[in-house]
Design a protein around this motif. Structure first.
Motif, short mmCIF file in Angstrom:
data_model
loop_
_atom_site.label_atom_id
_atom_site.label_comp_id
_atom_site.label_asym_id
_atom_site.label_seq_id
_atom_site.Cartn_x
_atom_site.Cartn_y
_atom_site.Cartn_z
N VAL A 194 -38.93 13.06 -37.19
CA VAL A 194 -39.51 11.89 -37.87
C VAL A 194 -39.04 11.91 -39.32
N TYR A 195 -38.28 10.90 -39.70
CA TYR A 195 -37.73 10.82 -41.05
C TYR A 195 -38.65 10.09 -42.01
N SER A 196 -39.33 9.05 -41.54
CA SER A 196 -40.24 8.33 -42.43
C SER A 196 -41.33 7.62 -41.64
N ILE A 197 -42.51 7.55 -42.28
CA ILE A 197 -43.66 6.86 -41.73
C ILE A 197 -44.26 6.03 -42.86
N SER A 198 -44.45 4.74 -42.63
CA SER A 198 -45.19 3.93 -43.59
C SER A 198 -45.88 2.80 -42.85
N VAL A 199 -47.03 2.42 -43.37
CA VAL A 199 -47.81 1.33 -42.79
C VAL A 199 -47.96 0.27 -43.88
N ASP A 200 -47.56 -0.96 -43.54
CA ASP A 200 -47.64 -2.02 -44.56
C ASP A 200 -49.00 -2.71 -44.52
N ASP A 201 -49.19 -3.68 -45.40
CA ASP A 201 -50.48 -4.37 -45.54
C ASP A 201 -50.88 -5.15 -44.27
N ASP A 202 -49.91 -5.45 -43.42
CA ASP A 202 -50.19 -6.15 -42.16
C ASP A 202 -50.45 -5.16 -41.02
N HIS A 203 -50.58 -3.88 -41.36
CA HIS A 203 -50.83 -2.82 -40.39
C HIS A 203 -49.67 -2.63 -39.42
N VAL A 204 -48.46 -2.91 -39.89
CA VAL A 204 -47.26 -2.66 -39.11
C VAL A 204 -46.75 -1.28 -39.50
N LEU A 205 -46.57 -0.43 -38.50
CA LEU A 205 -46.02 0.90 -38.72
C LEU A 205 -44.51 0.79 -38.76
N HIS A 206 -43.91 1.30 -39.82
CA HIS A 206 -42.45 1.39 -39.93
C HIS A 206 -42.11 2.87 -39.80
N LEU A 207 -41.45 3.21 -38.70
CA LEU A 207 -41.17 4.60 -38.36
C LEU A 207 -39.67 4.75 -38.15
N THR A 208 -39.08 5.69 -38.86
CA THR A 208 -37.68 6.01 -38.66
C THR A 208 -37.61 7.42 -38.12
N MET A 209 -36.89 7.57 -37.02
CA MET A 209 -36.80 8.89 -36.41
C MET A 209 -35.41 9.09 -35.80
N THR A 210 -35.17 10.30 -35.37
CA THR A 210 -33.90 10.65 -34.74
C THR A 210 -34.20 11.44 -33.48
N LEU A 211 -33.16 11.91 -32.85
CA LEU A 211 -33.27 12.78 -31.68
C LEU A 211 -32.45 14.03 -31.97
N THR A 212 -32.69 15.08 -31.19
CA THR A 212 -31.93 16.31 -31.42
C THR A 212 -30.46 16.12 -31.10
N ALA A 213 -30.14 15.17 -30.22
CA ALA A 213 -28.74 14.87 -29.89
C ALA A 213 -28.62 13.39 -29.51
N PRO A 214 -27.54 12.72 -29.93
CA PRO A 214 -27.38 11.30 -29.62
C PRO A 214 -27.36 11.01 -28.11
N ASN A 215 -26.89 11.96 -27.32
CA ASN A 215 -26.77 11.74 -25.88
C ASN A 215 -27.95 12.33 -25.10
N CYS A 216 -29.09 12.49 -25.76
CA CYS A 216 -30.30 13.04 -25.13
C CYS A 216 -30.64 12.20 -23.89
N PRO A 217 -30.70 12.84 -22.71
CA PRO A 217 -31.00 12.08 -21.49
C PRO A 217 -32.42 11.52 -21.45
N MET A 218 -33.32 12.07 -22.25
CA MET A 218 -34.71 11.61 -22.27
C MET A 218 -34.99 10.68 -23.46
N ALA A 219 -33.96 10.22 -24.14
CA ALA A 219 -34.12 9.42 -25.36
C ALA A 219 -35.02 8.21 -25.13
N GLU A 220 -34.74 7.43 -24.10
CA GLU A 220 -35.51 6.20 -23.86
C GLU A 220 -36.98 6.52 -23.61
#
Length: 114
Positions: free
Chosen positions: A43-69
């Motif tokens: 998890v790179y960033s977490i923020s919640v705006d005034d409209d209660h929308v969560l803005h979450l930026t994250m990654t995976l351990t590998a781009p080709n992770c079979p469980m990504a979805e």
């Protein structure tokens, strides 16, 4: 001219929601590593705006992770069900790419790196 009916979220409310979100994210585990995604450093960033929308930026351990979805869907589902969150805006990125240096101290201990 500002609309006086618009209510901005108090900093304390935002902190409470973000604290709950961290706990939720700590309940989600990478399917291949016995550590939660938060302590893995996915998890790179977490923020919640005034409209209660969560803005979450994250990654995976590998781009080709079979469980990504499945992992992304679990994050959206659980984070979206967190009290105080109305919507989830999840961005998946591989910049910077994940590496072991992003592990929390707790994760390093769990995985035997300390």
């Amino acid at each position: 001219m500002q609309n006086k009916n618009l209510k901005t979220m108090e900093a304390s409310e935002q902190l409470e929601i973000e604290t709950r979100l961290v706990e939720v994210l700590k309940s989600i585990y990478d399917p291949e590593i016995p550590v939660n995604i938060y302590d893995l450093g996915l998890v790179y960033s977490i923020s919640v705006d005034d409209d209660h929308v969560l803005h979450l930026t994250m990654t995976l351990t590998a781009p080709n992770c079979p469980m990504a979805e499945d992992l992304v869907e679990e994050v959206k589902y659980k984070a979206g069900g967190t009290r105080g969150v109305k919507e989830v805006d999840l961005k998946l990125t591989f910049n910077p790419p994940w590496d072991k240096s992003m592990l929390s101290e707790e994760a390093k201990l769990e995985l035997g790196f300390l």
